[in-house]
Write a protein that holds these residues in place. Structure first.
Motif, PDB file in Angstrom:
ATOM      1  N   ILE A 101      -4.308 -25.318 -31.046  1.00 56.80           N
ATOM      2  CA  ILE A 101      -3.446 -24.199 -30.672  1.00 56.80           C
ATOM      3  C   ILE A 101      -3.642 -23.967 -29.172  1.00 56.80           C
ATOM      4  O   ILE A 101      -4.582 -24.497 -28.560  1.00 56.80           O
ATOM      5  N   PHE A 102      -2.746 -23.163 -28.580  1.00 58.83           N
ATOM      6  CA  PHE A 102      -2.754 -22.982 -27.127  1.00 58.83           C
ATOM      7  C   PHE A 102      -2.659 -21.495 -26.806  1.00 58.83           C
ATOM      8  O   PHE A 102      -1.928 -20.745 -27.461  1.00 58.83           O
ATOM      9  N   ILE A 103      -3.437 -21.084 -25.782  1.00 59.67           N
ATOM     10  CA  ILE A 103      -3.364 -19.715 -25.275  1.00 59.67           C
ATOM     11  C   ILE A 103      -2.973 -19.798 -23.811  1.00 59.67           C
ATOM     12  O   ILE A 103      -3.595 -20.528 -23.023  1.00 59.67           O
ATOM     13  N   GLU A 104      -1.931 -19.079 -23.443  1.00 62.06           N
ATOM     14  CA  GLU A 104      -1.490 -19.069 -22.055  1.00 62.06           C
ATOM     15  C   GLU A 104      -1.344 -17.631 -21.594  1.00 62.06           C
ATOM     16  O   GLU A 104      -1.073 -16.730 -22.384  1.00 62.06           O
ATOM     17  N   GLY A 164     -11.387 -14.188 -28.592  1.00 67.06           N
ATOM     18  CA  GLY A 164     -12.787 -14.070 -28.222  1.00 67.06           C
ATOM     19  C   GLY A 164     -13.319 -15.354 -27.614  1.00 67.06           C
ATOM     20  O   GLY A 164     -14.079 -15.338 -26.640  1.00 67.06           O
ATOM     21  N   ARG A 165     -12.920 -16.526 -28.177  1.00 72.03           N
ATOM     22  CA  ARG A 165     -13.381 -17.800 -27.628  1.00 72.03           C
ATOM     23  C   ARG A 165     -12.793 -18.045 -26.241  1.00 72.03           C
ATOM     24  O   ARG A 165     -13.361 -18.786 -25.440  1.00 72.03           O
ATOM     25  N   ALA A 166     -11.647 -17.401 -25.958  1.00 68.35           N
ATOM     26  CA  ALA A 166     -11.020 -17.551 -24.648  1.00 68.35           C
ATOM     27  C   ALA A 166     -11.580 -16.578 -23.629  1.00 68.35           C
ATOM     28  O   ALA A 166     -11.042 -16.477 -22.511  1.00 68.35           O
ATOM     29  N   GLY A 167     -12.607 -15.796 -23.986  1.00 68.80           N
ATOM     30  CA  GLY A 167     -13.244 -14.892 -23.037  1.00 68.80           C
ATOM     31  C   GLY A 167     -12.602 -13.528 -22.968  1.00 68.80           C
ATOM     32  O   GLY A 167     -12.939 -12.731 -22.084  1.00 68.80           O
ATOM     33  N   GLY A 168     -11.679 -13.215 -23.874  1.00 66.80           N
ATOM     34  CA  GLY A 168     -11.041 -11.911 -23.884  1.00 66.80           C
ATOM     35  C   GLY A 168      -9.930 -11.797 -22.851  1.00 66.80           C
ATOM     36  O   GLY A 168      -9.638 -12.732 -22.093  1.00 66.80           O
ATOM     37  N   LEU A 169      -9.308 -10.615 -22.829  1.00 65.70           N
ATOM     38  CA  LEU A 169      -8.174 -10.383 -21.934  1.00 65.70           C
ATOM     39  C   LEU A 169      -8.654 -10.078 -20.524  1.00 65.70           C
ATOM     40  O   LEU A 169      -9.758  -9.548 -20.319  1.00 65.70           O
ATOM     41  N   THR A 170      -7.807 -10.377 -19.572  1.00 64.46           N
ATOM     42  CA  THR A 170      -8.103 -10.026 -18.191  1.00 64.46           C
ATOM     43  C   THR A 170      -7.704  -8.575 -17.936  1.00 64.46           C
ATOM     44  O   THR A 170      -7.045  -7.932 -18.767  1.00 64.46           O
ATOM     45  N   ALA A 171      -8.042  -8.079 -16.752  1.00 66.22           N
ATOM     46  CA  ALA A 171      -7.715  -6.693 -16.423  1.00 66.22           C
ATOM     47  C   ALA A 171      -6.221  -6.500 -16.221  1.00 66.22           C
ATOM     48  O   ALA A 171      -5.732  -5.367 -16.254  1.00 66.22           O
ATOM     49  N   PHE A 172      -5.464  -7.594 -16.017  1.00 67.54           N
ATOM     50  CA  PHE A 172      -4.030  -7.482 -15.762  1.00 67.54           C
ATOM     51  C   PHE A 172      -3.186  -7.767 -17.006  1.00 67.54           C
ATOM     52  O   PHE A 172      -1.962  -7.820 -16.931  1.00 67.54           O
ATOM     53  N   ALA A 173      -3.837  -7.955 -18.133  1.00 70.30           N
ATOM     54  CA  ALA A 173      -3.103  -8.317 -19.347  1.00 70.30           C
ATOM     55  C   ALA A 173      -2.270  -7.136 -19.848  1.00 70.30           C
ATOM     56  O   ALA A 173      -2.644  -5.965 -19.706  1.00 70.30           O
ATOM     57  N   TYR A 174      -1.139  -7.487 -20.457  1.00 72.21           N
ATOM     58  CA  TYR A 174      -0.265  -6.480 -21.092  1.00 72.21           C
ATOM     59  C   TYR A 174      -0.221  -6.811 -22.576  1.00 72.21           C
ATOM     60  O   TYR A 174       0.636  -7.584 -23.037  1.00 72.21           O
ATOM     61  N   PRO A 175      -1.129  -6.250 -23.399  1.00 73.22           N
ATOM     62  CA  PRO A 175      -1.232  -6.624 -24.817  1.00 73.22           C
ATOM     63  C   PRO A 175       0.051  -6.351 -25.592  1.00 73.22           C
ATOM     64  O   PRO A 175       0.393  -7.099 -26.518  1.00 73.22           O
ATOM     65  N   LYS A 176       0.776  -5.297 -25.249  1.00 73.10           N
ATOM     66  CA  LYS A 176       1.999  -4.993 -25.998  1.00 73.10           C
ATOM     67  C   LYS A 176       3.068  -6.080 -25.841  1.00 73.10           C
ATOM     68  O   LYS A 176       3.974  -6.177 -26.665  1.00 73.10           O
ATOM     69  N   GLY A 177       2.981  -6.857 -24.773  1.00 75.12           N
ATOM     70  CA  GLY A 177       3.971  -7.915 -24.565  1.00 75.12           C
ATOM     71  C   GLY A 177       3.543  -9.272 -25.089  1.00 75.12           C
ATOM     72  O   GLY A 177       4.258 -10.270 -24.895  1.00 75.12           O
ATOM     73  N   PRO A 228       1.390 -11.869 -21.358  1.00 74.12           N
ATOM     74  CA  PRO A 228       1.922 -11.716 -20.001  1.00 74.12           C
ATOM     75  C   PRO A 228       1.087 -10.735 -19.174  1.00 74.12           C
ATOM     76  O   PRO A 228       0.202 -10.041 -19.682  1.00 74.12           O
ATOM     77  N   ARG A 229       1.402 -10.707 -17.875  1.00 73.98           N
ATOM     78  CA  ARG A 229       0.841  -9.691 -16.997  1.00 73.98           C
ATOM     79  C   ARG A 229       1.527  -8.356 -17.284  1.00 73.98           C
ATOM     80  O   ARG A 229       2.506  -8.272 -18.001  1.00 73.98           O
ATOM     81  N   GLN A 230       0.987  -7.310 -16.689  1.00 74.22           N
ATOM     82  CA  GLN A 230       1.559  -5.983 -16.851  1.00 74.22           C
ATOM     83  C   GLN A 230       3.017  -6.000 -16.382  1.00 74.22           C
ATOM     84  O   GLN A 230       3.320  -6.356 -15.248  1.00 74.22           O
ATOM     85  N   LEU A 231       3.960  -5.627 -17.259  1.00 72.63           N
ATOM     86  CA  LEU A 231       5.383  -5.634 -16.948  1.00 72.63           C
ATOM     87  C   LEU A 231       5.813  -4.290 -16.411  1.00 72.63           C
ATOM     88  O   LEU A 231       5.315  -3.239 -16.855  1.00 72.63           O
ATOM     89  N   GLN A 232       6.818  -4.283 -15.488  1.00 70.54           N
ATOM     90  CA  GLN A 232       7.229  -3.037 -14.846  1.00 70.54           C
ATOM     91  C   GLN A 232       8.749  -2.914 -14.753  1.00 70.54           C
ATOM     92  O   GLN A 232       9.245  -2.085 -13.996  1.00 70.54           O
TER      93      GLN A 232
END
Length: 874
Positions: free
Chosen positions: A601-604, A627-640, A764-768
């Motif tokens: 599988i792939f995580i981008e 978790g294996r990918a090190g978790g989300l970054t500070a700029f992640a937008y989980p809702k997207g 994705p990154r935080q969307l605006q």
């Protein structure tokens, strides 16, 4: 009475064609002119070389300058251009006369030349090839020799030969006179129209009409007065006379030629060269009796057939100035048809035999019936048919109008028998005296091992061409128990093979082997033998769950085959419990339980370590891989966040193809390494062998995706059969809406999906921004503003358009979820808007206007309905 007029008309047409050809062959501007636009030529634009070329060609065609001017006037050249042409010609003639001189002293001799022999006729034929020349081959033998689109044989004389002693000098010849020995001197002189050669310091010498040998003697006598060393019994000064530039002569070709007239040719030319210049005899002209007339006497008769058949052209017979070549009409012609090498019409002379005519036709073909020839002959008022036998060929006299037909040998054999089937040498054999069936089999090197000896057949042809079949017991005849059969002409012996009389037997193997398919059956063949033929087992093969599907000889109702489960050793070693296969068995090798290759599988996007991940277990979920990918970054937008998953229609690579790709990669890494060990080289050899047949792997891959293809075809067929349903779009992947915030906060919950092969998690990154699509005034993308409702963003796009379907407006969120507008008691509740969302406003579709006729029909119907209701109420 009309003959002179017709002749005049023909000469005029020939002259017009000649003049057209003259213009066609002049280079540059004139060359570009066609016959229809010669009148538009501007003489002032022509160079001196072009004018000289025109004059030279006119001279060779026998036209004077006055006749050339008259011909230009006939072709439509204007009076002004005619005047200019005359001035240019006079200027060139004046310049030429000023440049003429004869001198002695140092040698200025040049190679012997003549002014392009037949150049005028080449120009004429250039015109003919573009229009008048026929494409089809002439039916008359020999006419293509002189008049052919691709003619190559020009008969041009050789100008490089030594000066012939018999050559007759005439006006226009140039001679070279060499004085050598104790005294040396060189002269060159042209013979003028009066027949004299003007030699410096010696005077005129009459040489016209003299041969080179005679001219040498005359010149020696005149010059020896100036060179004492030439006289006496022991001279020390000598003279040599050679021919320089060859003069041109005029030859008249009359009679049945294609282009009759006067031609300017080289003095070395022969009759054949002159005939070539005139295009040869026409369809009425003779090829056998062409006369060369000189001073009113026939000096020679030329037979072109003698050249075509025997190669005798008599090229040494040179023509002279003012010779006449007369081509009379043909005397008689005979036609050869059928099996001869040249199917032509031949000209014949009186007294010629059929044997000579056959020689002209090149002889018989290989399939000709030569014993008897049929001839159709004109006899008075009608035709008659006669037969010519082989012993009469030399005495049978040919006449004009004869048609000779040579037949073909019969398509039958006088002494043939045939043998076919299970013998070592099938084919045709000669029927010798006393040939029997047993002897014929011996001639065919005997019967093969699979021959069916119980029954053989002889197809015999009777005299009335009907046939009968004679059946024999071949085994009894070969053993001597039955009487042998005497064969006859055209007998066909057929000996069948036992394999021709029964169905071909085979066995099949499917499933987890390297080369599944159909294989020939052999007695005592085991399952292990068949697996080895199929390239061995694959890694996924289960040796504990093998099944043999065997046909039932006498099938009962509803039973098609017998299923035999077996077990074999993993190393295919011999076993006492090995099952022997029967014809048409199908061995099925199944896969090991739960066997599978690694799943990826792939995580981008916005995780600390994006990329490919191997699925660790069948229960691994999204939260585990995050978790294996090190978790989300500070700029992640989980809702997207979106999960992209393959559908059942995805064209996945089979495990066989994936394995093959891995082997190919391994092969490429080893192939060019010079440091391979012996084991690596053996591995490379095995890889080349295993990867040699990829079609079987591709076919098994096609089988693995058969169910998916059936689904696609079924759904597509349903969509096509429903005219009121829009086409169903079959997608190989689709987005699955996920709530990544709930997945991370509640790992293992229902929100946390179990991963499958090929899944792609996109964060994705935080969307605006918010995007508007559909029936709004100005579809655009605007900045997201917190706590602002949907109508705020619609207004940002200019509001709803006139045909907007407001109540069906919906929002697609960044994670793929969709929320639509709801209506309750006439109040619309628009969905909330989040960053990255897209607002879609559907349209009501085009407004259909009622036609006047439809409007009148509607109102009339309503009025009628109201009238009926009122009557019923009364």
């Amino acid at each position: 009475m009309h003959s002179p007029l017709i002749s005049l008309f023909r000469n005029l047409c020939a002259a017009i064609i000649l003049f057209s050809a003259l213009f066609l062959v002049v280079p540059n501007q004139v060359q570009a002119q066609s016959l229809s636009d010669i009148s538009s030529i501007n003489v002032e634009e022509l160079s001196d070389e072009q004018i000289k070329e025109l004059l030279r060609r006119a001279s060779e065609a026998g036209l004077s300058e006055a006749e050339l001017i008259q011909m230009a006037r006939l072709r439509g050249l204007s009076a002004y251009q005619i005047e200019k042409l005359q001035e240019r010609i006079e200027k060139i003639n004046f310049a030429g006369s000023m440049g003429r001189s004869t001198s002695g002293g140092a040698s200025k001799r040049e190679p012997r030349t003549q002014g392009d022999i037949n150049e005028i006729t080449q120009g004429i034929f250039k015109f003919q090839q573009s229009g008048a020349l026929k494409e089809e081959e002439s039916p008359y033998f020999g006419t293509d020799l002189f008049y052919n689109k691709n003619r190559k044989l020009t008969f041009e004389p050789n100008l490089n030969l030594a000066t012939p002693k018999s050559y007759i000098l005439g006006a226009g010849d140039m001679i070279y006179i060499d004085i050598y020995g104790q005294s040396e001197k060189y002269y060159e002189a042209n013979i003028n129209p009066d027949g004299f050669a003007i030699i410096d310091n010696i005077g005129p010498v009459s040489l016209s009409g003299k041969s080179i040998e005679e001219a040498t003697a005359i010149l020696k006598n005149r010059i020896s007065g100036f060179y004492e060393g030439m006289r006496g019994s022991n001279p020390n000064t000598f003279i040599q006379v050679t021919l320089g530039n060859v003069r041109t002569i005029k030859v008249h070709l009359v009679g049945e030629v294609r282009l009759p007239g006067t031609f300017t040719l080289s003095a070395f030319s022969s009759v054949f060269n002159a005939l070539y210049a005139a295009g040869g005899p026409n369809e009425n002209g003779t090829m056998r009796n062409i006369k060369l007339v000189r001073n009113g006497n026939v000096v020679s008769t030329i037979d072109i057939y003698d050249f075509l058949i025997n190669g005798k052209a008599n090229l040494n017979l040179q023509i002279q100035d003012q010779d006449i070549i007369l081509v009379e009409p043909f005397e008689g012609r005979a036609t050869m048809e059928g099996e001869v090498k040249r199917k032509k019409i031949f000209e014949v002379k009186n007294g010629e035999s059929f044997d000579q005519l056959l020689k002209y036709a090149g002889g018989f073909t290989d399939e000709a019936f030569q014993d008897r020839i049929t001839v159709t002959r004109v006899t008075g008022k009608q035709r008659a048919v006669s037969d010519i036998f082989k012993n009469q060929f030399e005495i049978f006299t040919v006449k004009g109008g004869d048609i000779y037909t040579i037949g073909k040998v019969l398509n039958r054999f006088s002494n043939r028998v045939q043998i076919k089937g299970a013998v070592f040498r099938e084919g045709n054999y000669a029927l010798t005296e006393g040939l029997t069936l047993k002897k014929l089999i011996e001639n065919a090197d005997g019967i093969r091992g699979e021959a069916f000896l119980e029954r053989a057949s002889i197809l015999r042809t009777k005299d009335d061409l009907s046939t009968e079949i004679i059946n024999v017991n071949l085994q009894n005849i070969l053993s001597g128990a039955a009487q042998d059969i005497l064969l006859e002409r055209e007998d066909v012996v057929r000996i069948s093979s036992i394999y021709d009389l029964k169905e071909e037997i085979y066995v099949q193997i499917t499933g987890e082997v390297k080369k599944p398919g159909t294989y020939p059956f052999s007695k005592q063949m085991t399952v292990e033998d068949l697996i080895i033929l199929a390239g061995g087992l694959r890694e996924a093969a289960s040796t504990e769950d093998i099944e043999i599907a065997r046909r039932i000889e006498n099938p009962e109702s509803g039973v098609f085959s017998t299923l035999i489960p077996i077990t074999i050793n993993q190393d295919l070693s011999l076993s006492n419990e090995t099952e022997v296969l029967a014809p048409f068995d199908n061995v099925i090798i199944r896969r090991k339980p739960n066997f599978t290759l690694e799943k990826m599988i792939f995580i981008e996007g916005q995780v600390n370590s994006p990329g490919a991940f191997a699925v660790q277990s069948a229960k691994e979920r999204i939260s585990d891989v995050i978790g294996r990918a090190g978790g989300l970054t500070a700029f992640a937008y989980p809702k997207g966040a979106t999960l992209i998953r393959r559908t059942e229609y995805y064209d996945t690579e089979s495990e066989q193809l994936r394995r093959q790709k891995n082997l190919i990669d391994l092969q490429q890494k080893l192939q060019f390494d010079p440091n391979n060990t012996e084991a690596q080289e053996l591995l490379l050899e095995r890889l080349f062998k295993d990867l040699g047949n990829r079609e079987a792997d591709q076919s098994s891959a096609a089988e693995s995706s058969a169910v998916s293809n059936v689904k696609k075809e079924t759904i597509s067929g349903i969509a096509e059969s429903k005219a009121d349903i829009s086409p169903i779009k079959i997608k190989q992947t689709e987005a699955v809406a996920i709530d990544l915030e709930k997945i991370i906060n509640n790992p293992g919950s229902d929100y946390d999906l179990i991963l499958e092969e090929g899944d792609i998690i996109s964060i994705p990154r935080q969307l605006q921004t918010v995007r508007m699509r559909g029936d709004v005034v100005y579809p655009t993308t605007v900045r997201y503003e917190n706590v602002k409702g949907l109508k705020h963003y619609i207004n940002k796009a200019g509001g709803f358009d006139n045909r907007a379907n407001r109540k069906r407006t919906y929002v697609v969120y960044a994670n793929g979820e969709v929320s639509r507008t709801r209506n309750f008691l006439g109040i619309r509740a628009y969905p909330n808007v989040e960053p990255g969302a897209e607002i879609f406003v559907p349209t009501k579709g085009p407004k259909v206007m009622l036609r006047p006729g439809e409007l009148i029909g509607l109102t009339t119907g309503l009025a009628t309905l109201a009238l009926i209701i009122s009557q019923l109420s009364q």
